[in-house]
Design an enzyme around this catalytic site. Structure first.
Site, PDB file in Angstrom:
ATOM      1  N   SER A  54       0.798  -1.222   0.000  1.00  0.00           N
ATOM      2  CA  SER A  54       0.000   0.000   0.000  1.00  0.00           C
ATOM      3  C   SER A  54       0.833   1.277   0.000  1.00  0.00           C
ATOM      4  O   SER A  54       0.355   2.308  -0.456  1.00  0.00           O
ATOM      5  CB  SER A  54      -0.959  -0.003   1.188  1.00  0.00           C
ATOM      6  N   HIS A  93      -5.616  -3.394  -2.521  1.00  0.00           N
ATOM      7  CA  HIS A  93      -5.349  -2.405  -3.577  1.00  0.00           C
ATOM      8  C   HIS A  93      -5.383  -2.975  -4.982  1.00  0.00           C
ATOM      9  O   HIS A  93      -5.621  -2.245  -5.938  1.00  0.00           O
ATOM     10  CB  HIS A  93      -3.997  -1.727  -3.327  1.00  0.00           C
ATOM     11  N   LYS A 110     -11.798   0.672  -1.313  1.00  0.00           N
ATOM     12  CA  LYS A 110     -10.840   1.329  -2.193  1.00  0.00           C
ATOM     13  C   LYS A 110     -11.429   1.438  -3.606  1.00  0.00           C
ATOM     14  O   LYS A 110     -12.235   2.320  -3.834  1.00  0.00           O
ATOM     15  CB  LYS A 110      -9.496   0.616  -2.098  1.00  0.00           C
TER      16      LYS A 110
HETATM   17  C1  LIG Z   1      -6.728  -0.126   3.465  1.00  0.00           C
HETATM   18  C2  LIG Z   1      -6.173  -1.468   3.720  1.00  0.00           C
HETATM   19  C3  LIG Z   1      -6.791  -2.355   4.595  1.00  0.00           C
HETATM   20  C4  LIG Z   1      -7.950  -1.941   5.463  1.00  0.00           C
HETATM   21  O1  LIG Z   1      -9.092  -1.730   4.742  1.00  0.00           O
HETATM   22  P1  LIG Z   1     -10.231  -0.745   5.297  1.00  0.00           P
HETATM   23  O2  LIG Z   1     -11.418  -1.153   4.553  1.00  0.00           O
HETATM   24  O3  LIG Z   1      -9.756   0.628   5.024  1.00  0.00           O
HETATM   25  O4  LIG Z   1     -10.355  -1.024   6.775  1.00  0.00           O
HETATM   26  C5  LIG Z   1      -6.289  -3.629   4.694  1.00  0.00           C
HETATM   27  N1  LIG Z   1      -5.208  -4.008   3.986  1.00  0.00           N
HETATM   28  C6  LIG Z   1      -4.556  -3.172   3.152  1.00  0.00           C
HETATM   29  C7  LIG Z   1      -3.364  -3.653   2.389  1.00  0.00           C
HETATM   30  C8  LIG Z   1      -5.017  -1.871   2.998  1.00  0.00           C
HETATM   31  O5  LIG Z   1      -4.362  -1.027   2.212  1.00  0.00           O
END
Ligand SMILES: *Cc1c(COP(=O)(O)O)cnc(C)c1O
Length: 395
Positions: A186, A214, A245
């Site tokens: 990320s 992602h 996302k």
């Molecule tokens: C954003 C993210 C999460 C958490 O997801 P949310 O829905 O924002 O709680 C988990 N793993 C990764 C790699 C992320 O980038």
């Protein structure tokens, strides 16, 4: 013996916060107001937003909003209880079926966020007798989940498959061994060496869990994510993704074998003890998923734009690490410098906050730029111009 009384809470916290500020670790939430396209208003000025995870620009898509609004009118605001009590609407089941179909897996299970998904998933799979091996750059939710599971946690340097293999050999007698990796990292924007991870997992008879928060809906010929991109969809034990996302909503999900989903339903505490996602959010995600399936050009555009940004930055001499995706880091190094760079970007009309420790390792503070479907070539070029001028001044 008299016991010294602890300092009053407020005095203690004030002191601790001052310490954070001295390390340039202070944080604050900035109030953004959307305008049109990738533009946002912040503190009375308009900026080009280069820090959103709404990669496909679906959060404010008219079709997504309409679907969510209809569900809101029909079901009301909240789900009223945990899924197992009374919080499952037909929409929750529909979305699980659609996600499983989309990912070509047997079944899916929704959670209220990606963070909670990882907590529920990992604590359901391993315990104190087991060993979890994590990439150093894994997302915080994975690390927290491993700690909560009370499994022994071992960490290998980012992408170092040889070291992973060693760690697995060293813990060959552990009851179960689980390898955990982000699909797309990320804060680095690179894709995990999934083919090699699959081979190592198979040789060591370990399980492999991939967090594709992602990659899902963006990477791969059909948008199925980093596993599709690397050709390992059949070989990974379990994967998770989020609705928060590229789908522009909120929530997380696990996809995999039907028995895995059954097990989570019985074991994953964030699923059992937390209220279900609001039906309106689920309806919005369903509409977003339909758009993902029908408009492949959206994700293709994002990747082409990201390549334009990355190549432009590299030509200017910036270090974009190993990024190959829609997440494009710009390595700065010192935390204070990264803050200055982010401030200079703001002055140039670009919104992209600095990412600092403890989110990234000490000495690797960076910008984390991300492009979305609503960006244009001109927007990307504007960002490149600001960074070009900045680089000339930093020399
Ligand atoms: C954003 C993210 C999460 C958490 O997801 P949310 O829905 O924002 O709680 C988990 N793993 C990764 C790699 C992320 O980038």
């Amino acid at each position: 013996m008299p016991v010294a009384s602890p300092p009053a809470l407020e005095a203690f916290l004030t002191q601790e916060l001052a310490l954070l500020e001295r390390k340039h670790w202070q944080r604050a939430c900035r109030v953004l107001e959307p305008t049109t396209g990738p533009l946002v208003q912040y503190d009375g000025r308009t900026y080009l937003h280069f820090a959103s995870n709404d990669y496909l620009s679906l959060a404010r898509d008219a079709r997504v909003i309409r679907a969510a609004a209809e569900a809101l009118a029909h079901y009301g605001l909240g789900s009223g209880a945990s899924r197992l009590m009374s919080g499952t609407s037909p929409l929750h089941e529909q979305l699980e079926t659609r996600l499983a179909q989309f990912k070509q897996q047997e079944a899916a299970l929704l959670f209220s966020s990606g963070y909670l998904t990882n907590l529920g998933l990992i604590t359901s799979l391993v315990g104190p007798e087991d060993v979890v091996v994590c990439d150093h750059a894994n997302h915080a939710s994975l690390i927290d989940a491993c700690r909560l599971s009370r499994a022994r946690l071992r960490v290998y340097p980012h992408g170092d498959v040889a070291r992973l293999q060693q760690l697995l050999e060293r813990h060959a007698t552990a009851h179960r061994r689980l390898i955990v990796s982000d699909g797309v990292f990320s804060m680095d924007g690179d894709v995990a060496p999934l083919r090699e991870l699959v081979d190592v997992a198979r040789a060591a008879e370990a399980w492999l869990l991939v967090d594709d928060a992602h990659g899902s809906f963006v990477l791969g010929a059909h948008g199925r994510g980093s596993l599709e991109l690397c050709g390992v969809e059949e070989d990974v034990t379990v994967q998770m993704g989020t609705l928060s996302k590229a789908l522009g909503g909120l929530g997380g999900f696990v996809v995999g074998a039907r028995v895995l989903i059954q097990w989570l339903l019985h074991r994953a505490r964030p699923f059992i003890y937390s209220t279900a996602l609001p039906p309106a959010v689920v309806a919005g995600a369903l509409a977003a998923l339909t758009i993902v399936e029908e408009e492949p050009e959206r994700r293709q555009r994002v990747l082409v734009l990201a390549a334009r940004l990355r190549e432009g930055l590299r030509a200017q001499g910036w270090d974009t690490l190993q990024s190959t995706t829609h997440i494009v880091p710009v390595l700065i190094g010192e935390t204070a410098t990264a803050l200055d760079v982010a401030q200079a970007l703001l002055a140039g009309g670009i919104y992209a906050p600095a990412v600092r420790p403890p989110t990234v390792p000490e000495g690797t503070a960076r910008l984390r730029l991300s492009v979305t479907a609503l960006h244009t070539d001109a927007h990307v070029d504007q960002c490149l111009t600001v960074l070009h001028d900045l680089r000339a001044r930093m020399r």
